[in-house]
Design an enzyme around this catalytic site. Sequence first.
Site, short mmCIF file in Angstrom:
data_model
loop_
_atom_site.label_atom_id
_atom_site.label_comp_id
_atom_site.label_asym_id
_atom_site.label_seq_id
_atom_site.Cartn_x
_atom_site.Cartn_y
_atom_site.Cartn_z
N ASP A 75 -14.93 -27.03 -25.76
CA ASP A 75 -16.20 -27.76 -25.69
C ASP A 75 -16.07 -28.97 -26.60
O ASP A 75 -15.81 -28.80 -27.81
CB ASP A 75 -17.33 -26.82 -26.15
CG ASP A 75 -18.71 -27.43 -25.96
OD1 ASP A 75 -18.85 -28.66 -26.08
OD2 ASP A 75 -19.65 -26.65 -25.70
N VAL A 76 -16.25 -30.17 -26.04
CA VAL A 76 -16.04 -31.38 -26.86
C VAL A 76 -17.07 -31.49 -27.99
O VAL A 76 -16.91 -32.31 -28.90
CB VAL A 76 -16.03 -32.67 -26.02
CG1 VAL A 76 -14.83 -32.70 -25.09
CG2 VAL A 76 -17.34 -32.87 -25.26
N TYR A 171 -29.04 -40.93 -21.91
CA TYR A 171 -27.72 -41.19 -21.32
C TYR A 171 -27.31 -42.65 -21.60
O TYR A 171 -26.17 -42.91 -22.02
CB TYR A 171 -27.78 -40.91 -19.81
CG TYR A 171 -26.46 -41.04 -19.08
CD1 TYR A 171 -25.49 -40.05 -19.15
CD2 TYR A 171 -26.20 -42.16 -18.28
CE1 TYR A 171 -24.29 -40.16 -18.47
CE2 TYR A 171 -25.00 -42.28 -17.59
CZ TYR A 171 -24.04 -41.28 -17.68
OH TYR A 171 -22.86 -41.39 -17.00
N1 LIG Z 1 -19.99 -40.31 -11.42
C1 LIG Z 1 -20.56 -41.45 -11.80
O1 LIG Z 1 -21.24 -42.13 -11.03
C2 LIG Z 1 -20.35 -41.94 -13.22
C3 LIG Z 1 -20.77 -43.24 -13.54
C4 LIG Z 1 -20.57 -43.70 -14.82
C5 LIG Z 1 -19.98 -42.91 -15.77
N2 LIG Z 1 -19.58 -41.65 -15.44
C6 LIG Z 1 -18.97 -40.84 -16.48
O2 LIG Z 1 -17.75 -40.32 -16.01
C7 LIG Z 1 -17.41 -39.17 -16.78
C8 LIG Z 1 -16.93 -38.06 -15.84
O3 LIG Z 1 -18.02 -37.60 -15.09
P1 LIG Z 1 -17.90 -37.24 -13.53
O4 LIG Z 1 -18.67 -38.26 -12.81
O5 LIG Z 1 -16.48 -37.00 -13.18
O6 LIG Z 1 -18.78 -35.89 -13.50
P2 LIG Z 1 -18.39 -34.35 -13.34
O7 LIG Z 1 -19.65 -33.60 -13.65
O8 LIG Z 1 -17.74 -34.11 -12.04
O9 LIG Z 1 -17.30 -34.09 -14.47
C9 LIG Z 1 -17.62 -33.91 -15.83
C10 LIG Z 1 -16.70 -32.84 -16.40
O10 LIG Z 1 -16.99 -32.75 -17.82
C11 LIG Z 1 -16.99 -31.38 -18.16
N3 LIG Z 1 -17.81 -31.15 -19.37
C12 LIG Z 1 -19.16 -31.17 -19.46
N4 LIG Z 1 -19.55 -30.83 -20.69
C13 LIG Z 1 -18.41 -30.63 -21.41
C14 LIG Z 1 -18.18 -30.25 -22.75
N5 LIG Z 1 -19.20 -30.01 -23.60
N6 LIG Z 1 -16.91 -30.10 -23.16
C15 LIG Z 1 -15.86 -30.32 -22.30
N7 LIG Z 1 -16.04 -30.65 -21.01
C16 LIG Z 1 -17.30 -30.82 -20.57
C17 LIG Z 1 -17.60 -30.69 -16.96
O11 LIG Z 1 -17.31 -29.28 -16.95
C18 LIG Z 1 -16.96 -31.45 -15.81
O12 LIG Z 1 -15.75 -30.86 -15.40
C19 LIG Z 1 -18.66 -38.82 -17.58
O13 LIG Z 1 -18.49 -39.25 -18.92
C20 LIG Z 1 -19.74 -39.62 -16.89
O14 LIG Z 1 -20.82 -39.90 -17.74
C21 LIG Z 1 -19.75 -41.15 -14.18
#
Ligand SMILES: NC(=O)c1ccc[n+]([C@@H]2O[C@H](COP(=O)([O-])OP(=O)(O)OC[C@H]3O[C@@H](n4cnc5c(N)ncnc54)[C@H](O)[C@@H]3O)[C@@H](O)[C@H]2O)c1
Length: 267
Positions: A75-76, A171
């Site tokens: 967990d980060v 966020y």
């Molecule tokens: N998808 C979008 O449109 C978008 C846009 C801008 C930024 N982001 C950013 O991209 C990054 C990746 O997100 P994604 O879109 O792939 O979503 P996602 O939900 O598919 O992936 C996020 C991953 O982070 C893991 N995670 C959550 N809490 C955690 C914790 N406490 N410790 C360790 N791991 C944890 C989850 O289990 C999941 O596997 C995030 O930082 C998100 O904010 C996504």
Amino acid sequence: MDGRVALVTGAARGIGAATVLALVDDGWSVLAVDVAEDNPDLPYAMGSRDELEAVVAEGNRHAGDPGRVRAFVADVRDPAAVDAAVLAAEHIWGGLDAAVAVAGVIAGGTPLWQMPAVRQQAVLDIDLGGVVSLARAAVPALLRRPEPRSGRFLAVASAAATRGLPMLAAYCAAKAGVTGLIRALAVELGSTGVTANAVSPGSTATSILDESARIYGLADAKAFAAQQPMRRLLDPAEVAAVLAFLAGPGGSGMTGAVVPVDGGLGL
Ligand SMILES: NC(=O)c1ccc[n+]([C@@H]2O[C@H](COP(=O)([O-])OP(=O)(O)OC[C@H]3O[C@@H](n4cnc5c(N)ncnc54)[C@H](O)[C@@H]3O)[C@@H](O)[C@H]2O)c1
């Protein structure tokens, strides 16, 4: 990139999983880190243990080597767990060359002052605190590599870092915090040979975007395509490709940069 070692958080799915595969395809060994269990403070599923193992298996299949990607559950929000992940990567492969903070969550749907405190805390602690924890644990490891170094600290921010998105204030604050952190870290790292950069994705087809659609009461995430000048959602691999570029030799002249990978959303 053969022999280079990376650690990627949020690796079970989405952008993190795509980043693991992009780095493996470039020859990196990768520790794939994820919490791999649901968060009781959030109303949607996190990546699972099975998904994390599937990413590891796919990465090793790409590499044709069963040892090129390993899973690590952490967990980060837990600095000791993040420290342990960094030490595991060093122990397995003899050092660390890149740390990529991708793990993140989304929550909102109300004005900030009505947001349940536990959800607000989860967003701030994971989306900003988790990047800080990784930087604190990984930068000393990146600096343990002998000179001349080419270490990389990378983080995923968001177009939300610069846009005021209603119902997502925590966020937006966390993501703006990530960009501030990256800029300061880049200056602190100075001439060490270790750089710090971020990417800011736009609407990318992952579970976070599905949850964003639910938060905004949209039928599905495809609706977000209309607000992006490219008029489509991004694929996680398109974001991962830029992270892999920044991790590689092509990114050597960049530090403190926040690179939009957003289909024009930030324009
Ligand atoms: N998808 C979008 O449109 C978008 C846009 C801008 C930024 N982001 C950013 O991209 C990054 C990746 O997100 P994604 O879109 O792939 O979503 P996602 O939900 O598919 O992936 C996020 C991953 O982070 C893991 N995670 C959550 N809490 C955690 C914790 N406490 N410790 C360790 N791991 C944890 C989850 O289990 C999941 O596997 C995030 O930082 C998100 O904010 C996504």
